[in-house]
Design an enzyme around this catalytic site. Structure first.
Site, PDB file in Angstrom:
ATOM      1  N   ILE A  15      -7.278   8.221  -8.227  1.00  0.00           N
ATOM      2  CA  ILE A  15      -5.900   8.686  -8.052  1.00  0.00           C
ATOM      3  C   ILE A  15      -5.374   9.300  -9.355  1.00  0.00           C
ATOM      4  CG2 ILE A  15      -3.534   7.977  -7.475  1.00  0.00           C
ATOM      5  CD1 ILE A  15      -4.845   5.730  -5.722  1.00  0.00           C
ATOM      6  N   THR A  35       2.867   3.608  -8.266  1.00  0.00           N
ATOM      7  CA  THR A  35       2.287   3.653  -6.915  1.00  0.00           C
ATOM      8  C   THR A  35       1.041   2.763  -6.885  1.00  0.00           C
ATOM      9  OG1 THR A  35       0.958   5.584  -7.481  1.00  0.00           O
ATOM     10  CG2 THR A  35       3.054   6.017  -6.362  1.00  0.00           C
ATOM     11  N   SER A  36       0.858   1.923  -7.943  1.00  0.00           N
ATOM     12  CA  SER A  36      -0.373   1.114  -7.992  1.00  0.00           C
ATOM     13  C   SER A  36      -0.163  -0.212  -7.270  1.00  0.00           C
ATOM     14  CB  SER A  36      -0.847   0.933  -9.432  1.00  0.00           C
ATOM     15  OG  SER A  36       0.101   0.223 -10.202  1.00  0.00           O
ATOM     16  N   ARG A  37       0.318  -1.229  -7.963  1.00  0.00           N
ATOM     17  CA  ARG A  37       0.660  -2.508  -7.344  1.00  0.00           C
ATOM     18  C   ARG A  37       1.901  -3.056  -8.054  1.00  0.00           C
ATOM     19  NH1 ARG A  37      -1.992  -1.276  -3.687  1.00  0.00           N
ATOM     20  NH2 ARG A  37      -3.780  -2.319  -2.746  1.00  0.00           N
ATOM     21  N   ASP A  95       6.796   2.826  -5.421  1.00  0.00           N
ATOM     22  CA  ASP A  95       6.297   2.705  -4.052  1.00  0.00           C
ATOM     23  C   ASP A  95       5.877   1.257  -3.800  1.00  0.00           C
ATOM     24  OD1 ASP A  95       5.409   3.847  -1.498  1.00  0.00           O
ATOM     25  OD2 ASP A  95       3.396   3.292  -2.188  1.00  0.00           O
ATOM     26  N   GLU A 116       6.727  -7.597  -2.487  1.00  0.00           N
ATOM     27  CA  GLU A 116       6.974  -6.704  -1.343  1.00  0.00           C
ATOM     28  C   GLU A 116       6.517  -7.328  -0.023  1.00  0.00           C
ATOM     29  OE1 GLU A 116       3.631  -3.422  -0.967  1.00  0.00           O
ATOM     30  OE2 GLU A 116       4.465  -3.436  -2.963  1.00  0.00           O
ATOM     31  N   HIS A 127       5.860   1.121   0.080  1.00  0.00           N
ATOM     32  CA  HIS A 127       4.392   1.156   0.051  1.00  0.00           C
ATOM     33  C   HIS A 127       3.835   2.134   1.107  1.00  0.00           C
ATOM     34  CE1 HIS A 127       0.767  -1.318  -1.417  1.00  0.00           C
ATOM     35  NE2 HIS A 127       0.359  -0.105  -1.035  1.00  0.00           N
ATOM     36  N   ALA A 153       2.669   5.322  -0.088  1.00  0.00           N
ATOM     37  CA  ALA A 153       2.005   6.409  -0.822  1.00  0.00           C
ATOM     38  C   ALA A 153       0.704   6.847  -0.142  1.00  0.00           C
ATOM     39  CB  ALA A 153       1.737   5.972  -2.263  1.00  0.00           C
ATOM     40  N   PHE A 154       0.031   5.903   0.501  1.00  0.00           N
ATOM     41  CA  PHE A 154      -1.259   6.213   1.149  1.00  0.00           C
ATOM     42  C   PHE A 154      -1.063   6.784   2.552  1.00  0.00           C
ATOM     43  CE2 PHE A 154      -1.378   3.152   4.597  1.00  0.00           C
ATOM     44  CZ  PHE A 154      -0.289   2.365   4.260  1.00  0.00           C
TER      45      PHE A 154
HETATM   46  N1  LIG Z   1       0.594   2.738  -3.077  1.00  0.00           N
HETATM   47  C1  LIG Z   1      -0.447   2.951  -2.297  1.00  0.00           C
HETATM   48  O1  LIG Z   1      -0.314   3.270  -1.122  1.00  0.00           O
HETATM   49  C2  LIG Z   1      -1.831   2.830  -2.882  1.00  0.00           C
HETATM   50  C3  LIG Z   1      -2.925   3.402  -2.202  1.00  0.00           C
HETATM   51  C4  LIG Z   1      -4.196   3.323  -2.770  1.00  0.00           C
HETATM   52  C5  LIG Z   1      -4.372   2.669  -3.970  1.00  0.00           C
HETATM   53  N2  LIG Z   1      -3.300   2.098  -4.596  1.00  0.00           N
HETATM   54  C6  LIG Z   1      -3.476   1.398  -5.873  1.00  0.00           C
HETATM   55  O2  LIG Z   1      -3.901   2.339  -6.846  1.00  0.00           O
HETATM   56  C7  LIG Z   1      -4.879   1.713  -7.690  1.00  0.00           C
HETATM   57  C8  LIG Z   1      -5.733   2.773  -8.332  1.00  0.00           C
HETATM   58  O3  LIG Z   1      -6.520   3.386  -7.328  1.00  0.00           O
HETATM   59  P1  LIG Z   1      -7.782   4.301  -7.709  1.00  0.00           P
HETATM   60  O4  LIG Z   1      -8.409   4.682  -6.420  1.00  0.00           O
HETATM   61  O5  LIG Z   1      -7.396   5.359  -8.664  1.00  0.00           O
HETATM   62  O6  LIG Z   1      -8.685   3.217  -8.447  1.00  0.00           O
HETATM   63  P2  LIG Z   1      -9.945   3.494  -9.408  1.00  0.00           P
HETATM   64  O7  LIG Z   1     -10.705   2.226  -9.426  1.00  0.00           O
HETATM   65  O8  LIG Z   1     -10.633   4.757  -9.025  1.00  0.00           O
HETATM   66  O9  LIG Z   1      -9.275   3.736 -10.831  1.00  0.00           O
HETATM   67  C9  LIG Z   1      -8.635   2.751 -11.572  1.00  0.00           C
HETATM   68  C10 LIG Z   1      -8.755   3.132 -13.022  1.00  0.00           C
HETATM   69  O10 LIG Z   1      -7.942   2.229 -13.783  1.00  0.00           O
HETATM   70  C11 LIG Z   1      -8.653   1.990 -14.994  1.00  0.00           C
HETATM   71  N3  LIG Z   1      -8.119   0.797 -15.652  1.00  0.00           N
HETATM   72  C12 LIG Z   1      -8.423  -0.498 -15.440  1.00  0.00           C
HETATM   73  N4  LIG Z   1      -7.715  -1.277 -16.284  1.00  0.00           N
HETATM   74  C13 LIG Z   1      -6.956  -0.450 -17.037  1.00  0.00           C
HETATM   75  C14 LIG Z   1      -6.012  -0.644 -18.081  1.00  0.00           C
HETATM   76  N5  LIG Z   1      -5.717  -1.872 -18.536  1.00  0.00           N
HETATM   77  N6  LIG Z   1      -5.428   0.453 -18.641  1.00  0.00           N
HETATM   78  C15 LIG Z   1      -5.713   1.695 -18.198  1.00  0.00           C
HETATM   79  N7  LIG Z   1      -6.604   1.928 -17.218  1.00  0.00           N
HETATM   80  C16 LIG Z   1      -7.202   0.888 -16.638  1.00  0.00           C
HETATM   81  C17 LIG Z   1     -10.106   1.866 -14.566  1.00  0.00           C
HETATM   82  O11 LIG Z   1     -10.992   2.010 -15.653  1.00  0.00           O
HETATM   83  C18 LIG Z   1     -10.181   3.023 -13.567  1.00  0.00           C
HETATM   84  O12 LIG Z   1     -10.549   4.238 -14.222  1.00  0.00           O
HETATM   85  C19 LIG Z   1      -5.627   0.780  -6.708  1.00  0.00           C
HETATM   86  O13 LIG Z   1      -6.247  -0.295  -7.382  1.00  0.00           O
HETATM   87  C20 LIG Z   1      -4.539   0.303  -5.779  1.00  0.00           C
HETATM   88  O14 LIG Z   1      -4.016  -0.923  -6.253  1.00  0.00           O
HETATM   89  C21 LIG Z   1      -2.050   2.168  -4.075  1.00  0.00           C
END
Ligand SMILES: NC(=O)c1ccc[n+]([C@@H]2O[C@H](COP(=O)([O-])OP(=O)(O)OC[C@H]3O[C@@H](n4cnc5c(N)ncnc54)[C@H](O)[C@@H]3O)[C@@H](O)[C@H]2O)c1
Length: 333
Positions: free
Chosen positions: A151, A229-231, A255, A260, A300, A302-303
């Protein structure tokens, strides 16, 4: 093999049922929990979304279970150690919404940078005054991307399209990525200090729990926007609320927020005696945050695009079929 899908809506049920014709498959709208575990007591495979909290107590009630197929990228709702203990494999959907979530991050950014929500609410009240609605250009500003994964990379691409400079932080540096996606690696500290917009794209793991806290927020520009948009757990709600109230941050586009799940399922909190007070406090703080004028919130989603959902279901179906064929895919543990 018996398969049980939880958190499934009617539309997905039809789609999934057609893919598993002739198999023993059950569908439930509700989340899976220790309270309704009996529904899956004969299941070899379960598939859940992120609101089913899978822990040791629950797994102890599912003696036949061999695979958990989460229909999500993140799997922080699943206790992987407990799964190992019970010899249960876990698979996810590594990439289904990498552009989808990045696009949503920009929807939140644009809403804040151009005061879309504020303007809309005013106009709905027949107020067409533009005073107080002055926005700012993204072109030329610095975007800070935390987490250069699937992402994060898409977020960087879009930021480049807007003519932004991009800084990114990730524990793993890949020099080739810097060139390919036009960004510069920076330490978290430098990124927070220099960015006009900070977007979070890390998984929720112990190292990222409250990565954005009182200390790290203090490093940010008082005009900066924080996008999550992560967690929810990556940001300390209390610290964010404080920073916004004290004008130490320009705005937040969220998001995801802490608690939540409980906001969605208030009833569940009432059943959950032990954690009740802690969770309730988290929820109340999060609700207060959502009411803040500088916050734009989506629940939530975003996906949640048509194309992403199709990819999500396709990969889940493949994961389950491959596991049955003893050629498991997308195993995370
Ligand atoms: N809001 C939504 O609808 C939605 C949908 C999909 C995913 N997500 C969230 O988005 C997150 C990221 O998704 P992704 O597919 O890009 O995951 P990914 O695993 O491809 O990428 C995560 C990146 O974060 C890096 N990382 C880990 N710890 C770190 C830190 N302390 N500082 C900086 N970088 C760090 C990792 O090295 C990796 O490159 C998922 O884990 C999920 O929780 C949210």
């Amino acid at each position: 093999m018996e398969i049980a899908f939880f958190e499934v809506n009617d539309r997905d049920k039809v789609e999934l049922a057609s893919k598993f014709k002739g198999r023993n498959v059950a569908f439930y709208k509700e989340t899976l929990s220790a309270q309704n575990a009996a529904k899956a007591k004969n299941s070899d495979i379960i598939s859940v979304f992120i609101y089913s909290k899978i822990d040791n107590t629950l797994l102890a009630k599912l003696p036949k279970l061999k695979l958990i197929a989460t229909r999500s990228t993140g799997y922080d709702h699943i206790d992987l150690n407990a799964c190992k203990k019970h010899r249960i494999k876990v698979c996810n959907v590594p990439t289904y919404g990498e552009n989808t979530v990045a696009e949503h991050a920009f929807a939140l950014i644009m809403d804040l940078s151009r005061n879309i929500r504020k303007a809309y609410l005013r106009a709905m009240g027949d107020d067409f005054e533009i005073q107080g609605l002055k926005g700012f250009d993204l072109k030329g500003k610095t975007m800070g991307v935390i987490g250069v994964g699937n992402i994060g990379k898409n977020t960087i691409k879009i930021a480049n399209g807007f003519g932004m400079k991009v800084l990114a932080s990730d524990p793993h540096h890949h020099k080739t990525l810097e060139k390919k996606f036009h960004f510069k690696y920076a330490s978290l500290k430098e990124l927070l200090k220099k960015s006009d917009v900070v977007s979070l794209h890390v998984p929720l793991i112990p190292a990222t729990k409250h990565l954005i806290n009182k200390k790290t927020l203090a490093l940010m520009k008082p005009t900066a926007l924080l996008i999550n948009t992560s967690r929810g757990g990556v940001v300390d709600t209390d610290a964010l609320l404080h920073a916004l109230e004290k004008n130490k941050l320009g705005g937040a586009g969220l998001d995801v927020i802490e608690g939540e799940k409980e906001i969605k399922e208030e009833l569940e909190i009432l059943r959950d005696e032990g954690e009740h007070i802690k969770k309730l406090r988290e929820v109340m703080e999060s609700l207060e945050l959502l009411r803040n004028d500088k916050v734009v919130f989506t629940p939530h989603i975003a996906f949640y695009s048509a194309e992403a959902l199709e990819r999500l279901l396709d990969t889940t179906v493949d994961n389950i079929k491959n596991f049955i064929k003893k050629k498991p895919t997308c195993i995370v543990s």
